[in-house]
Design an enzyme around this catalytic site. Sequence first.
Site, PDB file in Angstrom:
ATOM      1  N   GLY A  45      -3.085  -3.009  -8.526  1.00 15.44           N
ATOM      2  CA  GLY A  45      -3.945  -2.393  -7.516  1.00 15.44           C
ATOM      3  C   GLY A  45      -4.805  -1.326  -8.177  1.00 15.44           C
ATOM      4  O   GLY A  45      -4.416  -0.760  -9.199  1.00 15.44           O
ATOM      5  N   GLN A  50      -9.946   6.152  -8.432  1.00 12.74           N
ATOM      6  CA  GLN A  50      -9.409   6.052  -9.794  1.00 12.74           C
ATOM      7  C   GLN A  50     -10.465   5.704 -10.834  1.00 12.74           C
ATOM      8  O   GLN A  50     -10.202   5.798 -12.032  1.00 12.74           O
ATOM      9  CB  GLN A  50      -8.299   4.988  -9.859  1.00 12.74           C
ATOM     10  CG  GLN A  50      -7.068   5.378  -9.060  1.00 12.74           C
ATOM     11  CD  GLN A  50      -5.985   4.331  -9.219  1.00 12.74           C
ATOM     12  OE1 GLN A  50      -5.990   3.329  -8.521  1.00 12.74           O
ATOM     13  NE2 GLN A  50      -5.070   4.536 -10.150  1.00 12.74           N
ATOM     14  N   CYS A 107       1.505   4.178 -11.641  1.00 13.80           N
ATOM     15  CA  CYS A 107       0.103   4.310 -11.253  1.00 13.80           C
ATOM     16  C   CYS A 107      -0.734   4.335 -12.525  1.00 13.80           C
ATOM     17  O   CYS A 107      -0.377   5.027 -13.478  1.00 13.80           O
ATOM     18  CB  CYS A 107      -0.082   5.603 -10.461  1.00 13.80           C
ATOM     19  SG  CYS A 107      -1.773   5.863  -9.913  1.00 13.80           S
ATOM     20  N   GLU A 150      -2.118   2.096  -2.643  1.00 15.26           N
ATOM     21  CA  GLU A 150      -3.577   2.187  -2.815  1.00 15.26           C
ATOM     22  C   GLU A 150      -4.227   2.950  -1.665  1.00 15.26           C
ATOM     23  O   GLU A 150      -5.174   3.705  -1.866  1.00 15.26           O
ATOM     24  CB  GLU A 150      -4.198   0.789  -2.955  1.00 15.26           C
ATOM     25  CG  GLU A 150      -3.713  -0.018  -4.143  1.00 15.26           C
ATOM     26  CD  GLU A 150      -3.738   0.750  -5.458  1.00 15.26           C
ATOM     27  OE1 GLU A 150      -4.671   1.549  -5.672  1.00 15.26           O
ATOM     28  OE2 GLU A 150      -2.815   0.564  -6.262  1.00 15.26           O
ATOM     29  N   HIS A 153      -4.255   6.515  -2.213  1.00 18.70           N
ATOM     30  CA  HIS A 153      -5.309   6.978  -3.129  1.00 18.70           C
ATOM     31  C   HIS A 153      -6.580   7.375  -2.377  1.00 18.70           C
ATOM     32  O   HIS A 153      -7.212   8.371  -2.716  1.00 18.70           O
ATOM     33  CB  HIS A 153      -5.670   5.885  -4.139  1.00 18.70           C
ATOM     34  CG  HIS A 153      -4.800   5.883  -5.367  1.00 18.70           C
ATOM     35  ND1 HIS A 153      -4.697   6.966  -6.213  1.00 18.70           N
ATOM     36  CD2 HIS A 153      -3.998   4.935  -5.891  1.00 18.70           C
ATOM     37  CE1 HIS A 153      -3.866   6.667  -7.211  1.00 18.70           C
ATOM     38  NE2 HIS A 153      -3.419   5.440  -7.032  1.00 18.70           N
TER      39      HIS A 153
HETATM   40 NI    NI Z   1      -2.051   4.409  -8.205  1.00 21.89          NI
END
Ligand code: NI
Length: 200
Positions: A45, A50, A107, A150, A153
């Site tokens: 993911g 990110q 992650c 996700e 995030h």
């Molecule tokens: Ni992550």
Amino acid sequence: MILPIVAYGDPVLKKEAEEIPEDFPKLKELIDNMFDTMYAAHGVGLAAPQIGKSIRLFIVDASPFADDEEGEEPDPKAEGLENFKKVFINPIIEEETGEEWSFQEGCLSIPTIREDVFRKEKIVVTYYDENFDFQEETFEGYAARVIQHEYDHIEGVLFTDHLSPLKKKLLTKKLTKISKGEVSVDYRMSFPAIKAGKRR
Ligand code: NI
């Protein structure tokens, strides 16, 4: 194109991301680049923050979790993962139900750290897919788990935020090192402490 993945400590990872319109510039290219980036890092993911974009978009491909080994005991939590490749735009987790279960999460923004995180087993999520078609779906087990991670995030939440204060304290040194780039990683990353001009 493979983009650098933002490391722990970058403020973009702590920000609540913004919804995007259907005519968001170069959306298809962005999604393609995110898949290239995720696969190059062997992730299941990747959320837009990110790669430094504070927008409500994430991608998943959890087919590596699928039960493809012959003769193995089927894992009920891995059901339906064979083709679990999806794009989530402006998603909303409408419902989270079931028992909380623990799973060791990692992650791409926090390399080398893996910790047990408790999450509910079933979710209902509404979202727009890559063609901006509205979808409502129910997910369970690992599929739900990847989406929950996700989704966090784009809310500015990291899996380390779910850990107990003691556990987090024990990780502080390691997390600081990661933000400074003092970590061995085999994919492209951008480190906040280096970006800010601070040298080791
Ligand atoms: Ni992550």
